[in-house]
Design an enzyme around this catalytic site. Structure first.
Site, PDB file in Angstrom:
ATOM      1  N   SER A  67       1.250  -1.054  -0.143  1.00 45.10           N
ATOM      2  CA  SER A  67       0.100  -0.025  -0.331  1.00 45.10           C
ATOM      3  C   SER A  67       0.548   0.882  -0.059  1.00 45.10           C
ATOM      4  O   SER A  67       2.274   1.431   1.055  1.00 45.10           O
ATOM      5  CB  SER A  67      -0.481  -0.127   1.656  1.00 45.10           C
ATOM      6  OG  SER A  67      -1.740   1.647   1.590  1.00 45.10           O
ATOM      7  N   TYR A  72      -1.828  -0.178  10.578  1.00 43.01           N
ATOM      8  CA  TYR A  72      -1.724  -0.556   8.719  1.00 43.01           C
ATOM      9  C   TYR A  72      -0.429  -0.246   7.884  1.00 43.01           C
ATOM     10  O   TYR A  72       0.286  -0.997   7.678  1.00 43.01           O
ATOM     11  CB  TYR A  72      -2.922  -0.551   8.332  1.00 43.01           C
ATOM     12  CG  TYR A  72      -3.017  -0.339   6.745  1.00 43.01           C
ATOM     13  CD1 TYR A  72      -3.760  -1.773   6.761  1.00 43.01           C
ATOM     14  CD2 TYR A  72      -3.093   0.383   5.619  1.00 43.01           C
ATOM     15  CE1 TYR A  72      -3.718  -1.663   5.611  1.00 43.01           C
ATOM     16  CE2 TYR A  72      -3.162   0.222   4.958  1.00 43.01           C
ATOM     17  CZ  TYR A  72      -3.929  -1.223   4.056  1.00 43.01           C
ATOM     18  OH  TYR A  72      -4.157  -1.018   2.889  1.00 43.01           O
TER      19      TYR A  72
END
Length: 699
Positions: free
Chosen positions: A577, A590
């Site tokens: 990501s 995350y």
């Protein structure tokens, strides 16, 4: 209609279906073809040929002419449609007898079939065209039933034909398919008027009828008679194939050993070009490979041209004990390598001994069929369908050997005859006409999180580009739905929890058993938790680390073991990501996990480069449409972080990138494809698929 039951073939004629086609002889011929091809005891995929003759209007003269409709070159009767047939003027085809100059003229004759074309949308006529055209019957089946080939391949084939059918069947000695064989069939019929069919030695069966139904029933009845004759002979023979020489391992042991061995065999079979595998341990296979007669029969090779064109002239039988410890791939490779070297050497000698001045170059000398007594049978070919069909054809060959041995004694084609078919220029031309292989043809990809969203889009893209795909996810219902979107022989699925090493091992085991190994692994499984530091619990932290980081570690570790067994190059792709590169609010768990994924990929790239295993990263951002992680709390968390509503998120993410583009799952799939199919000299890299986020630029 049907007047008797069949024990050895399946009666599939549906009068209700047929009545809707009444009056359309071509449609009935296609229907007959399809139901004949649906029974593998009658003919296998791509085997056999069917035809019908109709009266049509000649577009040039307006006169009524007879036209023969026949399966075109390379087709399959089980799936035959109007697009797969050829329509030829029957009279023109028969007039070719006036210009035929003998056996040396066969190749030229095939070119002349084009001058007989009636339907301009015709598929290329096959080599069997004159065999149908020179016979006078309206409907003709040319089939390769196991029972008939057993009769045709038996030592006393002609007398056995007489014993089974009396004067009702003709018999023609072995001859390569072509125009002259058509003349031999015509001659046989002239000498034996009133026969219902002809047995072709070492080849197959011709039957016919006045209607499509009559032809169908005639074929079934002839096959049934041969099957019943053989069944009775087998009953009289106490031990098929000489009885068992070895005892088969239990099914679970066979599967485990096959999964362990497949990557090694795949690597050895891929010395010329990468291959896809298939495994079978059916009752028919096990009876043959465990028998005393295997050592005698296997080297003889197959008898029917349709069989050995797909299975090669003979199989490779492994000299491995059923109790062999397969855990050390280096030791097993030492035992397997000499067998493969010898097989290739023998194949090269076969080629050199039999080749002619006009023969095409030698093809891949590796075996197609590999037999491991006590365990099962492996087949390797350019794709899953071809590997599976090769296995099915060798099962046909086993049935033929069993029947012929029960009748009298099995015979195979002389090596020169086999070579002349295998390396026939017309067969070579058929191979050259095959579509160009796709970029990922011959490769196997395992994708985590493939039940939907980005993972499913990646699987779709890789499959569209030719790969076999193994879909994994924790949700079996989603996996079943996803697998159903792929064609046969393309995809398989396995429930996989990437936080569990045993679950990952089972997924790879599935890939090995289904396709022979794995070449591409894409870690797309994931979840997203967006919380401030104080609100991020230890459970949140551990879940993110386990799925994203530990899962990637274990996936890579097990993948590399398989890839090294294969000795082929490979790809590992991490779907990370933008958040692994950019420091943003409420994202500590995350973002940290994604950063760990990215750096792990760099570390693996540095370690695995010498093995030609490439490790790269694709960084998505803002993939809202179709993405699973945007379902629920993650979307709410990101909306809160940016001070907007959930409904405003798509517009927010689309507007903030430099290109002002919405990013879809398919865009991420394109990034993966670029890395595995185009950038084959790239490793340790990150591709951002985010529309351009300046704060996420790698450099």
């Amino acid at each position: 209609m049907q007047t008797k039951a069949f024990k050895h073939v399946t009666y599939l004629w549906d009068e209700g279906k047929a009545s809707t086609l009444s009056g359309d002889e071509v449609a009935l011929f296609l229907y007959r073809s399809n139901i004949l091809g649906a029974d593998l005891r009658i003919t296998n995929y791509g085997g056999g040929n069917t035809s019908c003759k109709t009266i049509e209007t000649d577009p040039l003269t307006g006169e009524k002419v007879e036209v023969m409709w026949i399966k075109g070159s390379g087709g399959d009767i089980g799936t035959l449609t109007k697009k797969g047939i050829a329509g030829l003027y029957t009279e023109r085809l028969r007039n070719l007898k006036k210009v035929y100059q003998g056996l040396h003229d066969e190749d030229r004759m095939v070119g002349l079939f084009e001058h007989c074309i009636y339907d301009l949308d015709s598929k290329a006529p096959s080599i069997d065209t004159p065999l149908h055209g020179l016979l006078p019957f309206k409907h003709i089946d040319h089939l390769h039933p196991d029972a008939l080939i057993a009769v045709a391949a038996a030592k006393d084939s002609k007398s056995i034909t007489q014993e089974i059918w009396g004067d009702a069947m003709g018999w023609v000695p072995w001859q390569r398919p072509g125009f002259d064989l058509g003349l031999q069939l015509e001659k046989c019929l002239e000498e034996n008027p009133g026969i219902r069919g002809i047995v072709l030695e070492s080849h197959g069966l011709f039957t016919w009828g006045d209607t499509s139904y009559d032809c169908y029933i005639n074929s079934l009845e002839v096959i049934e008679m041969a099957s019943e004759y053989i069944a009775n002979k087998i009953k009289e023979n106490a031990s098929v194939f000489g009885g068992d020489k070895i005892t088969a391992e239990p099914p679970n042991v066979r599967m485990e050993k096959a999964a362990q061995l497949m990557p090694l065999l795949r690597g050895l079979c891929s010395s010329n070009k990468r291959m896809i595998g298939h495994f079978s341990d059916s009752e028919t296979v096990m009876e043959y490979i465990n028998s005393n007669d295997l050592e005698r029969l296997a080297p003889m090779g197959t008898s029917c041209p349709d069989h050995f064109l797909r299975t090669k002239i003979q199989p490779l039988v492994l000299n491995l004990d059923t109790k062999e410890d397969l855990s050390d791939p280096k030791e097993i490779l030492k035992k397997l390598q000499p067998a493969f070297d010898n097989y290739r050497k023998e194949y090269e000698e076969y080629y050199e001994k039999c080749k002619r001045d006009s023969s095409p170059p030698m093809r891949d000398p590796n075996p197609v069929i590999i037999i491991y007594p006590g365990i099962g049978m492996f087949s390797f070919a350019r794709n899953k369908q071809t590997a599976r069909v090769a296995s099915e054809f060798y099962v046909n060959a086993i049935n033929v050997m069993r029947g012929a041995e029960a009748i009298s004694e099995y015979t195979s084609l002389p090596r020169q005859e086999a070579f002349d078919i295998e390396y026939w220029l017309l067969e070579e031309a058929k191979l050259q006409r095959m579509p160009k292989e796709k970029p990922l043809s011959r490769k196997v990809a395992l994708i985590t999180g493939a039940g939907g969203g980005i993972g499913k889009a990646i699987a779709d893209k890789l499959a569209d580009e030719g790969a076999n795909v193994v879909l994994t996810d924790i949700d079996e219902d989603r996996l079943k739905e996803a697998e159903a979107t792929f064609g046969k022989d393309v995809a398989s699925y396995g429930v996989c929890d990437v936080t569990d090493a045993k679950s990952i091992a089972e997924a790879y085991r599935k890939a090995c058993l289904e396709f022979g190994g794995v070449d591409i692994v894409v870690h797309s499984a994931g979840l997203a938790i967006s919380k401030p530091l104080e609100a991020t619990s230890e459970k949140d932290w551990e879940l993110l680390q386990n799925v994203l980081v530990k899962g990637q570690f274990e996936l890579a570790k097990q993948a590399v073991t398989i890839m090294k067994k294969q000795g082929l190059d490979g790809d590992f792709i991490s779907i990370a990501s933008k958040n692994g590169l950019v420091a943003g609010p409420n994202n500590v768990g995350y973002g940290t996990a994604k950063a760990a994924q990215q750096h792990m990929a760099r570390l693996l790239a540095a370690e695995l480069g010498p093995n030609r295993i490439r490790v790269n990263v694709v960084n998505p951002d803002g993939v809202i449409v179709g993405s699973k992680i945007w379902e629920g709390e993650w979307a709410e968390g990101r909306a809160k972080a940016y001070g907007i509503s959930v409904e405003e998120l798509p517009a927010h993410y689309a507007k903030r990138n430099l290109l002002n583009e919405i990013i879809y799952p398919e865009d991420i799939a394109n990034g993966v494809f670029a890395l595995v199919a185009v950038l084959d000299k790239s490793t340790g890299n990150i591709i951002n698929v985010d529309g351009g986020m300046a704060n996420a630029f790698v450099r």
